[in-house]
Design a protein around this motif. Structure first.
Motif: not given
Lengths: 412, 924
Positions: B771-775, B790-801, B827-831, B846-852
């Motif tokens: 995890r990579s988080l920013v505040r 704290y919110y996920p940074s732009n490159f927060d990708k928890p699982h990687d194989f 990703i920051t999504l339109p709500l 909110d900034r980076n609240a969702y994921r692609v």
């Protein structure tokens, strides 16, 4: 209130700083960046489209948050009527226009001065009396909604808009490009915004001389073949001269009309409205534009939360959408006639689906009673007597379906 | 059959060592096992491992002996008796757990008790005595002779009981130094690995030793030395042209476990070549991205995010010079020509004290020195690029050169496209490498290298963009004595970009940015004794940044020239570190680096009203600094600690703690690296970034070190890294501090890896949870993002194989399969939507609240080589590959736009279908 006053005090205490370095936002540069984005887009296009790069619609199902924030749309006109529209945000799915917010109280307030009430019109519109606001005072908007929530914008400086020098146009290879030109001799404006209203003349493919009225065919008294219709600007048109050595806007592109557009089949008119902006209003508009109008590229900047200058007084954390600015309005209208444009420009037929049908006398009542099909002209036999009528659907005959036959009073 | 026995032997020795680890105290160990057709040497090794006895024999005497034996719980004498049945070999055991094998006559190892009073023999009585050429071995007589010849090291008799042996290990064919070769003696186990110059230094007891040398892809060898005093021994290794079907790569095979470093990933060009890429050309950054803990925001981006760090937190060194933009063509190619590369090392956690200046990682890329023996060349022809490399001696064995070049023909492809916008466009790049090595004498070596890369692109006759890297470095290595050597390095790095627009004469302009860096450093290594190795040195960097200039082009242009003041700064550091081997099991590396940063004048800086957000309206004063004035000063210690504890020969635990400081920041408003990103120096407002990382790892090798496994976990804190206020302006901004904020970051993760680099099937599998988080929460100035949480940074990708698998059907035909899965990036999504200014608009979350959507890709490549005749004019190979085998449309970018009053969301995929590629490679 308290916070704003503190802020103002700090600002007043600030020692003056050379203006040269104070404003660093350049439209020319923004354009460079746009081009960079565009280039990247094309790069993907040319090098990778071959390799399978593609754009697909994307509809995630997370966008269902129950939100209902106040939206304030409009500006305080310092030299005329102010119109503000209040509405609420809606969830993304669907294309209906959100209904207006009714029964709110809306005021324009001069800093340490009088208040001017806006009167509720329909669909969330609130309109003031024609006002002459003091150019050296600051103003704000206050709103009390029907559920007794209070909102206020920051006090904003009243910007005087320089007049539009000219609206010019060029017939380019693929369409008609319209430009705005302006300058501020006082070198004080730097940030500009434009809106426009377009109007054009059009005709339906069938000129009707008959009318079905009171259960019988009569001569048509009013010409419903030629009408006018119009539209408003939907994109955010802004430009800054802050990076230029003179406060001059030369050929800012307002709109490009494709060469085959019906807008320029006969005669076209555009009313361009110009507003001076504060730097903050400009930046808000720029971000809004970036967030919602940017071309999809590989290297898009991340969309950013937009914070306007309106706050809910009881709950400062509640998002309120909109940016209220104060400016005078400058307008200029031009006309462009078909004859001024290249003769080889063809027009796309917006009525290409229309066809003429024939209606026998015995079917007249059944066909025309609904009003969906209208008679065009008589069908005569060899003897010269009417045996039926040519007819077509209402929108192919009556231009009022799409526009108005009332000639606009500005029409030349 | 041979392989079967080898496997059997490995299994046996593995099992034996396991059981040995369990009961070392037992006096009479019982032996069980099935020994089939073993040479006596192997047999003796097994027994040594199993019993703790040490065998002494003459290899020439036992070379014809084959052991075929099945034993069940027998003692050593019983086993030996059985083994030597019906032969004239004899054995003898003594009280020091030594076994002496002789032919014909038996030794009496135990003298009468009063024969020697209290003295033990310094050397064994018989250890490989009387070296004679071994006729049965297939190796060349030369090498064999040097393996058996006894080298006398040092003059006269020993003055102390220890002496130092040092020298270079080189490849015999090209004279290239061999990096990372293991040099060791087995009893007692003392060893080291060669450094980047192929240099080693060993402190050994005086006396007779067998030095063994092992290295990847090269033949293992050994040297017999009689060490009398300090001395030198240079060794040449032969390339491993194995006549057999399988290749056994043994070098450094226990490095994973035995090496001091943790969080170090080392790749050699052979490994990198096997990983399939989109355009068929070996791409080191693409390979680095497959390693655990390394991520990027998406395809077509070479920005690395190492263990939750930002893309600017990686120090990329190319022959000791810093590279600021490691990519070509927006990141679809990396800027390094694969043919000139030797090794790539990525330090993720225990960064040596020698390096500093970046928070997350050090990526060290080294080119080869060039062939010292003969002229050689290599190259490749691909669909988009071609490359050529030439190398050879200028003075044989003394001076060599290496020249490499690479270019693309995408410009030509563009002109062939039917679209008028596209065929007026340009997209080209090239890179050039030059490297010179000169050996002045035994003590002095000089290295010089230069690098240029340039990119140009233009869309439909409008704006021309170009960017360039230029670096040069000169390195002088001086060996003071066996124990001390020093390297002086001077390097220069330059990066610039320009955007020229000439379409509208009124707005015609030229925007430029550049950064220059001059660096000087002195590094020393001191091999104090077998327990202590010191590294120390100092460095200083001078930065000179032209942060932006906008100039009018042509007489009609109304663009006002705008040139931002240059930024200058000096970054200096001293460091010392000690690698201390406390015991054979436990060693620690303690390092301290102290860095000092000074932002230098002339410069104008603004002062802002305290306690409110910095904006142009909160400026209270302007300060003017003159040439040489110190505008701002930052300094601090950087601790580097790491420790290794070996649990057994096959497993170890390592821990590390690191603190890093970073004084230069990349500002980019986009998620990936793009050429208009600017590098900004710390100044009075922009504080340096400071990061700490705690890491722990467990390493275990299986099957005789052929399978490496590791688990590493880390926690990382980052202070004052740069984030942006909403809608920040980064270019041509003389008061950047009003648009950026210092953010806090934290990251943690676990990385699992299983690696097999030998055999028909090889490759690696890795899984990372991170995890990579920013505040952003500067409450005092109301600069808050996402409510200060704290919110996920732009490159927060928890699982990687990641799976990189290679299967070699034969020596000439091999295939690779690459599989990659990772969680979609935030990703920051339109709500919501709303209507304003006559159009539907979007309200964002909110900034980076969702994921692609998740990322998933499989690639396949085939490598077909020509015949492997040793004497052949040119060797060639074909690489045929398919990138994105399943054609999955991985999202690169997701965006929303207002079209005709409606809000539409779009997903852009760059490589949305299988992409075939073909490359022809050659070598002469």
């Amino acid at each position: 209130m308290l916070r704003n006053n503190n802020w103002a005090q700090v600002k007043n205490n600030a020692r003056p700083v050379r203006l040269k370095t104070k404003y660093k936002k350049s439209a020319a540069y923004t354009r460079l960046l746009d081009l960079l984005s565009l280039f990247k887009y094309y790069l993907v296009g040319c090098l990778l489209l071959i390799l399978g790069s593609c754009v697909e619609p994307y509809r995630p199902d997370v966008i269902q948050a129950p939100n209902n924030y106040l939206v304030v749309d409009g500006f305080i006109n310092s030299n005329g009527r102010t119109n503000i529209r209040l509405s609420r945000t809606l969830n993304l799915d669907g294309a209906n226009i959100p209904p207006g917010e009714a029964n709110a109280q809306v005021l324009i307030e001069e800093e340490g001065g009088p208040q001017f009430r806006l009167v509720q019109g329909n669909n969330g519109n609130y309109t003031s009396q024609p006002l002459q606001l003091n150019p050296i005072r600051r103003y704000r908007l206050r709103i009390r909604t029907a559920d007794n929530q209070e909102y206020a914008s920051d006090f904003v400086e009243n910007k005087i808009t320089p007049p539009i020098d000219s609206i010019s146009w060029k017939a380019e290879s693929d369409g008609l490009q319209i430009y705005a030109n302006t300058h501020d001799a006082a070198q004080k404006t730097h940030y500009y915004r434009w809106k426009f209203d377009e109007t054009w003349e059009f005709t339906t493919p069938f000129y009707s001389v008959r009318e079905y009225k009171n259960n019988q065919i009569t001569d048509r008294m009013i010409n419903v073949n030629r009408c006018w219709r119009g539209s408003n600007s939907t994109t955010i048109l802004i430009n800054s001269t802050a990076k230029l050595s003179q406060d001059v806007v030369s050929e800012f592109p307002i709109i490009k009309i494709p060469s085959n557009s019906v807008k320029i089949k006969y005669k076209y008119s555009i009313l361009v409205k110009q507003y001076a902006q504060t730097k903050e209003a400009y930046e808000y508009a720029e971000t809004l534009k970036k967030n919602t109008e940017n071309i999809g590229t590989l290297f898009d900047p991340l969309p950013t939360q937009l914070t306007g200058n309106i706050k809910c007084l009881s709950d400062p954390a509640e998002p309120v959408i909109g940016f209220v600015s104060v400016a005078s309005e400058e307008v200029k209208r031009i006309f462009i006639k078909r004859g001024q444009l290249p003769i080889f420009w063809g027009t796309l037929d917006e009525y290409s689906y229309c066809a003429l049908d024939s209606v026998e006398l015995k079917d007249v009542a059944a066909t025309f009673a609904s009003g969906l099909v209208l008679p065009v002209n008589d069908i005569l036999n060899e003897m010269g007597s009417t045996i039926g009528y040519t007819a077509s659907s209402a929108e192919c005959v009556d231009c009022r379906v799409r526009g108005t036959i009332v000639r606009p009073d500005f029409w030349e | 059959m041979a392989q079967f026995y080898r496997v059997l032997f490995f299994l046996l020795s593995f099992w034996v060592s396991l059981s040995a680890a369990q009961g070392q105290v037992t006096e009479a160990k019982l032996i069980s096992g099935d020994f089939q057709n073993l040479t006596f040497e192997s047999f003796a090794r097994v027994l040594e491992n199993k019993t703790g006895y040490r065998f002494y024999f003459d290899p020439a005497q036992v070379d014809s002996l084959r052991i075929n034996l099945l034993v069940q719980e027998k003692t050593l004498p019983q086993v030996l008796e059985q083994a030597f049945k019906n032969t004239d070999y004899r054995f003898a055991l003594d009280a020091h757990q030594r076994v002496f094998i002789t032919k014909g006559r038996e030794l009496t190892p135990n003298l009468p008790k009063d024969f020697f009073l209290g003295s033990t023999p310094n050397t064994p009585i018989a250890e490989n005595t009387a070296p004679t050429p071994n006729r049965t071995a297939a190796r060349s007589r030369n090498i064999n002779q040097s393996e058996l010849k006894v080298y006398q090291i040092g003059q006269g008799t020993a003055t102390s009981d220890k002496a130092n042996l040092a020298g270079h290990i080189r490849e015999s064919k090209s004279g290239e130094p061999v990096i990372g070769a293991a040099v060791y003696i087995e009893s007692p186990l003392i060893g080291t690995t060669t450094d980047q110059f192929g240099y080693y230094s060993l402190t050994l007891p005086v006396g007779r030793h067998e030095i063994k040398i092992k290295s990847l892809g090269l033949k293992n060898t050994r040297r017999q030395v009689q060490l009398n005093a300090n001395g030198k021994l240079d060794i040449e290794l032969e390339e491993d042209i194995t006549p057999l079907k399988e290749v056994v790569i043994e070098a450094e095979k226990d490095k994973n476990v035995a090496g001091m470093q943790m969080g170090l990933e080392k790749l050699d060009i052979k490994t990198m070549r096997q990983v399939p890429t989109a355009f068929g050309e070996t791409d080191i950054l693409r390979v680095v991205l497959t390693l655990p803990g390394v991520k990027s925001v998406g395809e077509g981006s070479t920005g690395l995010n190492v263990r939750g760090g930002a893309t600017d937190q990686n120090l990329i060194l190319f022959n000791d010079a810093t590279i600021y933009n490691p990519s070509h063509l927006f990141g679809f190619f990396s800027a390094f020509n694969p043919d000139v590369l030797k090794t790539v090392e990525l330090y993720k956690s225990a960064v040596p004290a020698k390096y500093g200046g970046r928070l997350s990682s050090v990526l060290e890329i080294a080119t080869r020195d060039g062939n010292k023996k003969q002229l050689a060349g290599s190259g490749g022809i691909g669909l988009l690029t071609s490359r050529l490399t030439l190398e050879g001696p200028i003075v044989k064995d003394k001076t060599s050169f290496l020249l490499g070049g690479r270019s693309t023909y995408s410009d030509w492809i563009l002109t062939k496209l039917p679209n008028s916008v596209l065929n007026q466009s340009k997209a080209s790049f090239y890179d050039l490498n030059a490297h010179l090595t000169h050996e002045i004498d035994d003590q002095n070596t000089l290295y010089a290298s230069g690098y240029i890369s340039r990119d140009k692109f233009k869309l439909g006759g409008d704006t021309l963009f170009n960017y360039a890297n230029r670096t040069g470095s000169v390195k002088w290595k001086h060996i003071f004595n066996n124990k001390l050597y020093g390297v002086l390095t001077g390097s220069y790095s330059h990066y610039d970009y320009a955007a020229t627009s000439e379409r509208n004469p009124v707005n015609a302009s030229d925007l430029t940015y550049s950064i220059d860096q001059n660096q000087f450093q002195a590094d020393f290594s001191y091999f104090h004794n077998a327990k202590h190795t010191f590294d120390f040195g100092l460095s200083t960097i001078h930065y000179n940044v032209a942060p932006g200039s906008l100039q009018p082009v042509g007489p009609e242009s109304l663009i006002a020239p705008d040139v931002l003041d240059r930024e200058k700064a000096r970054e200096s550091a001293v460091y010392i570190s000690d690698k201390f081997d406390i015991s054979p099991r436990l060693s620690v590396n303690v390092g301290l680096r102290y860095s000092l940063y000074q932002a230098l004048g002339p410069r104008e800086t603004y002062q802002y009203a305290p306690f409110i957000s910095k904006t142009t309206s909160s400026i209270t004063d302007t300060l003017l600094f003159r040439q040489g004035d110190v505008v701002a000063k930052y300094h601090g210690p950087e601790y580097r600690l790491s420790a290794k504890y070996s649990l057994s020969d096959y497993s170890s635990v390592k821990v590390s703690f690191n603190r890093m400081r970073q004084y230069i920041h990349m500002l980019s408003n986009t998620a990936s690296m793009s050429p208009t990103d600017i590098w900004k120096l710390s100044d009075a407002h922009l504080r340096p970034q400071v990061g700490e990382q705690y890491a722990i790892g467990y390493y275990r090798n299986f099957r005789a070190n052929t399978i490496e496994t590791s688990v590493e976990a880390y926690i990382k804190n980052m202070h004052d890294f740069v984030d942006y206020k909403n809608s920040a302006t980064l270019l041509l901004n003389s008061h950047l501090e009003t648009d950026v904020i210092n953010a806090e970051g934290k990251a943690h993760g676990v990385e699992l890896m299983v690696k097999k680099l030998t055999g028909k099937i090889n490759g690696w599998v890795s899984y990372t949870y991170s995890r990579s988080l920013v505040r952003v929460n500067e409450a005092a100035t109301s600069d808050v993002i996402n409510g200060g949480k704290y919110y996920p940074s732009n490159f927060d990708k928890p699982h990687d194989f990641t799976l990189i698998g290679n299967y070699r059907f034969s020596r000439r035909f091999s295939t690779s399969l690459n599989f990659n899965y990772s969680t979609g990036r935030p990703i920051t999504l339109p709500l919501a939507r709303y209507f304003a200014d006559n159009a539907m608009r979007v309200f964002y979350s909110d900034r980076n609240a969702y994921r692609v959507p998740d990322y998933y890709r499989a690639d396949f490549a085939m490598n077909i080589e020509g015949n492997h005749k040793v004497r052949k004019l040119a060797h060639s190979s074909w690489t045929l590959g398919i990138y994105n085998l399943t054609g999955r449309k991985n999202p690169y970018s997701i965006y929303f736009k207002t079209e005709n009053g409606r809000i539409n969301g779009y997903k852009l995929s760059v490589f949305g279908r299988p992409i075939p590629n073909l490359t022809y490679n050659f070598k002469f």
